[in-house]
Design a protein around this motif. Sequence first.
Motif, short mmCIF file in Angstrom:
data_model
loop_
_atom_site.label_atom_id
_atom_site.label_comp_id
_atom_site.label_asym_id
_atom_site.label_seq_id
_atom_site.Cartn_x
_atom_site.Cartn_y
_atom_site.Cartn_z
N CYS A 111 0.85 -1.19 0.00
CA CYS A 111 0.00 0.00 0.00
C CYS A 111 0.88 1.24 0.00
N ALA B 298 0.66 3.65 2.02
CA ALA B 298 0.98 3.83 3.44
C ALA B 298 0.24 2.69 4.13
N TYR B 299 0.68 2.32 5.34
CA TYR B 299 -0.02 1.23 6.04
C TYR B 299 -0.85 1.80 7.18
N CYS B 300 -2.03 1.24 7.34
CA CYS B 300 -2.88 1.61 8.46
C CYS B 300 -2.47 0.79 9.68
N TYR C 298 -4.18 -0.14 12.04
CA TYR C 298 -5.19 -1.11 12.47
C TYR C 298 -5.30 -2.31 11.53
N CYS C 299 -4.44 -2.40 10.55
CA CYS C 299 -4.55 -3.47 9.55
C CYS C 299 -3.49 -4.52 9.78
N ARG D 46 -3.03 -6.90 7.30
CA ARG D 46 -2.78 -7.53 6.01
C ARG D 46 -1.32 -7.52 5.63
N PHE E 273 1.98 -8.77 2.80
CA PHE E 273 2.68 -7.82 1.95
C PHE E 273 4.03 -8.40 1.59
N GLY F 45 -3.65 -5.87 0.24
CA GLY F 45 -2.92 -4.69 -0.19
C GLY F 45 -3.79 -3.68 -0.93
N LYS G 107 -6.96 2.37 -1.11
CA LYS G 107 -6.83 3.55 -0.25
C LYS G 107 -5.99 4.63 -0.93
N TYR H 217 -4.36 8.10 0.50
CA TYR H 217 -2.94 8.13 0.85
C TYR H 217 -2.03 8.64 -0.27
N HIS I 70 -11.20 3.71 0.33
CA HIS I 70 -11.14 3.61 1.79
C HIS I 70 -10.74 4.98 2.34
N ALA J 97 -10.97 -4.71 3.66
CA ALA J 97 -10.65 -3.32 3.99
C ALA J 97 -10.61 -2.54 2.69
N GLU J 98 -10.02 -3.18 1.69
CA GLU J 98 -10.08 -2.62 0.35
C GLU J 98 -10.95 -3.54 -0.47
S1 SF4 Z 1 -6.34 -1.11 5.50
FE1 SF4 Z 1 -5.91 -1.17 3.29
S2 SF4 Z 1 -4.54 0.62 2.89
FE2 SF4 Z 1 -4.53 0.21 5.08
S3 SF4 Z 1 -2.74 -1.12 5.34
FE3 SF4 Z 1 -4.54 -2.45 5.18
S4 SF4 Z 1 -4.65 -3.02 3.02
FE4 SF4 Z 1 -3.27 -1.23 3.18
#
Ligand code: SF4
Length: 460
Positions: A153, A155-157, A159-160, A162, A166, A200, A233, A237, A270, A459-460
Amino acid sequence: MQHHVPQQEAAPYRAFTRRDIDRIAALAALPKEVRDGIRASAWVLPFRTNAYVVEQLIDWSRIPEDPIFQLTFPQPEMLARHDFERMLALVQSEASPRELQAAARDIQLRLNPHPAGQRELNVPRLPDGSALSGVQHKYAQTALFFPSRGQTCHAYCTYCFRWAQFVGIDDLKFAAREIEGLLRYVQSQPELCNVLFTGGDPMVMRSAVLGAYVEPLLSPELSQVREIRIGTKAPAYWPQRFVQDPDADDLLRLFERVVASGRHLAVMAHYSHPRELSTPIAEEAIRRIRSTGAVVRTQAPVVRRVNDDAAAWAELWRKQVQLGAVPYYMFVERDTGPRQYFELPLVRAHAIFNEALGQVSGLGRTVRGPSMSATPGKVLIDGVARVHGERVFVLKFLQARDPDWVGRPFFARYDPDATWFDDLRPAFGEREFFFEAQLRSLGHGPRRQLLLADAAPPAE
Ligand code: SF4
Ligand SMILES: *Cc1c(COP(=O)(O)O)cnc(C)c1O
């Protein structure tokens, strides 16, 4: 109104990761302990941000409370105290990267109930029985597709989780092989009409690579595919992806070809906070996407410290509607990642949703939520009610393993502390929810196994 973003502002994408913490000017101004704290947390939690997020979205006069800082910078309190102290001690004693990595891995495995293998468990099968990786198929109409080149991504969230997936980046030939499997699978599933590209973030791919994945779906023989979605996202981002990147125009031409082929193209964007729509280029990104005939639909989880605020959601939805985007889902964050840090009671999530919904016109009330992606399906918390003296949650499936469950109200005992579907118990003294027996029986037979496969949260 500022609509046009001048070309000379174009700056190439610049990522910041753990190694760059001292190069972020705004951070360099902070005490060393604070930077060490971020560094220690960033060994365990995903950390990647970029110059746009740092310079234009974060309000550095408000850290650490600033919502975008919380969204993208790992914080000491996201880890258990002893875990954080262990990492901090290693950072401050300048331990070797190997030691730090080993300690971080140990903590990660305890943090995440599904560290790896979630995707592997949910692999559908082709008619010849062979496994198809990179695809999940839970609801009849829609397949999720995870292109291997879109597993990171901009940038990374925080709270994620995933980022567990990656991983490595491969070449164009790989894209062709992957898409071929998807095409064969789609053709074996007559009900499947919607393909959702996810990650991602698929928008980290260059336009030509994304095209290599998308274009084969546009062939007339695949007329069963009526809808293509791209979960991303990037508009939040890295809106430059749609405006100033060298291949931004190629991307818009690709979107136009999808639309011209007669498909509905939805960019599932997102957005966690109205700040992400506060820059001229963020607005321009939506305008450019919409100019291709694509629809922008928006979604995000509700999480503490980032957007547990009805006023923020109301502003977010109003702004989206103004820009021509369609509010779609508010999710409840699933039980992975630093959950104690971010989770909030379902009652609170519902109150935020309702209070925000009350502040937008009907055009913003296309949004649904709060919704939990749980094993039996997407469960909507429709409200809290009193029925014959018992306080209950009114629930409803927005999506379900069995389409017959969709839309049927059911009830759980009111529980002010419940934060996820698993915490809920049937109301009215019933032993189980109406779908549970059937859910168990769906577990038999190979095709049913496939339907039972649990999916990663979109999330995406
Ligand atoms: S929520 Fe989406 S944009 Fe954010 S880190 Fe996870 S996969 Fe990436
Ligand atoms: C949410 C979700 C979808 C898409 O559902 P829609 O209601 O059509 O947006 C598809 N697959 C999975 C696994 C999902 O969680």
